[in-house]
Design a protein around this motif. Structure first.
Motif, short mmCIF file in Angstrom:
data_model
loop_
_atom_site.label_atom_id
_atom_site.label_comp_id
_atom_site.label_asym_id
_atom_site.label_seq_id
_atom_site.Cartn_x
_atom_site.Cartn_y
_atom_site.Cartn_z
N GLY A 193 -70.78 -112.10 3.12
CA GLY A 193 -69.59 -111.28 3.06
C GLY A 193 -69.57 -110.26 4.18
O GLY A 193 -70.55 -110.09 4.91
N THR A 194 -68.43 -109.60 4.28
CA THR A 194 -68.24 -108.59 5.31
C THR A 194 -67.83 -107.29 4.63
O THR A 194 -66.95 -107.29 3.77
CB THR A 194 -67.16 -109.02 6.31
N VAL A 195 -68.46 -106.19 5.01
CA VAL A 195 -68.12 -104.87 4.50
C VAL A 195 -67.92 -103.93 5.69
O VAL A 195 -68.39 -104.19 6.79
CB VAL A 195 -69.20 -104.31 3.55
N TYR A 196 -67.21 -102.84 5.42
CA TYR A 196 -66.92 -101.86 6.46
C TYR A 196 -67.39 -100.49 5.98
O TYR A 196 -67.22 -100.14 4.82
CB TYR A 196 -65.41 -101.81 6.74
N ALA A 197 -67.97 -99.71 6.89
CA ALA A 197 -68.47 -98.38 6.55
C ALA A 197 -68.20 -97.43 7.71
O ALA A 197 -68.05 -97.86 8.86
CB ALA A 197 -69.97 -98.44 6.27
N ASP A 198 -68.14 -96.14 7.38
CA ASP A 198 -68.05 -95.14 8.44
C ASP A 198 -69.46 -94.68 8.80
O ASP A 198 -70.44 -95.14 8.23
CB ASP A 198 -67.13 -93.98 8.03
N ALA A 199 -69.56 -93.77 9.74
CA ALA A 199 -70.87 -93.33 10.24
C ALA A 199 -71.68 -92.59 9.19
O ALA A 199 -72.90 -92.51 9.29
CB ALA A 199 -70.69 -92.46 11.48
N GLU A 200 -71.02 -92.06 8.15
CA GLU A 200 -71.72 -91.34 7.09
C GLU A 200 -72.17 -92.25 5.95
O GLU A 200 -72.72 -91.79 4.96
CB GLU A 200 -70.82 -90.22 6.52
N GLY A 201 -71.89 -93.53 6.06
CA GLY A 201 -72.31 -94.49 5.04
C GLY A 201 -71.31 -94.66 3.91
O GLY A 201 -71.64 -95.26 2.89
N ASN A 202 -70.09 -94.17 4.09
CA ASN A 202 -69.04 -94.36 3.08
C ASN A 202 -68.34 -95.68 3.33
O ASN A 202 -68.02 -96.02 4.47
CB ASN A 202 -68.01 -93.22 3.18
N TRP A 203 -68.10 -96.43 2.25
CA TRP A 203 -67.43 -97.72 2.36
C TRP A 203 -65.94 -97.47 2.61
O TRP A 203 -65.34 -96.58 2.03
CB TRP A 203 -67.63 -98.55 1.10
N ILE A 204 -65.36 -98.28 3.51
CA ILE A 204 -63.94 -98.14 3.81
C ILE A 204 -63.28 -99.50 3.68
O ILE A 204 -63.92 -100.55 3.78
CB ILE A 204 -63.72 -97.56 5.24
N GLU A 205 -61.97 -99.49 3.43
CA GLU A 205 -61.18 -100.72 3.33
C GLU A 205 -60.50 -100.96 4.66
O GLU A 205 -59.92 -100.04 5.25
CB GLU A 205 -60.14 -100.58 2.24
N MET A 206 -60.56 -102.17 5.15
CA MET A 206 -59.90 -102.51 6.42
C MET A 206 -58.86 -103.56 6.17
O MET A 206 -58.93 -104.40 5.39
CB MET A 206 -60.90 -102.99 7.44
#
Length: 100
Positions: free
Chosen positions: A87-100
């Motif tokens: 699978g593919t997940v997205y995160a910001d630099a602080e380790g928070n998951w984001i929706e793309m």
């Protein structure tokens, strides 16, 4: 008969003209940058500690196969689980998951 001979000669010349086109040489000594959408591939070892910690906490059996980064310091991670699920997940630099 002259027309048949002339047509044969012209078609032969036409076919040989296409056969003499040279293909450009492929250069193998240049670096290749892989870009997916707005994301550019990076080494998994270059991920921030917050992102690797988030993966370890939320996906303890996951392995990060590939990592990508965009200019907004967002990361796209391609993960593989022990059971073979990918699978593919997205995160910001602080380790928070984001929706793309």
């Amino acid at each position: 008969m002259k027309n048949l001979v002339l047509a044969t000669v012209l078609s032969f010349v036409g076919f040989t003209a296409f056969a003499s086109v040279e293909a450009p040489e492929l250069s193998v000594d240049k670096a290749t940058v892989i870009t997916v959408g707005d994301f550019e591939e990076i080494n998994v070892s270059d991920l921030p500690e917050a992102v690797t910690t988030a993966v370890a906490q939320n996906y303890p059996t996951a392995t990060v196969d590939k990592a990508y980064k965009n200019d907004k310091d967002q990361y796209k991670l391609e993960l593989s689980l022990e059971d073979g699920t990918q699978g593919t997940v997205y995160a910001d630099a602080e380790g928070n998951w984001i929706e793309m």
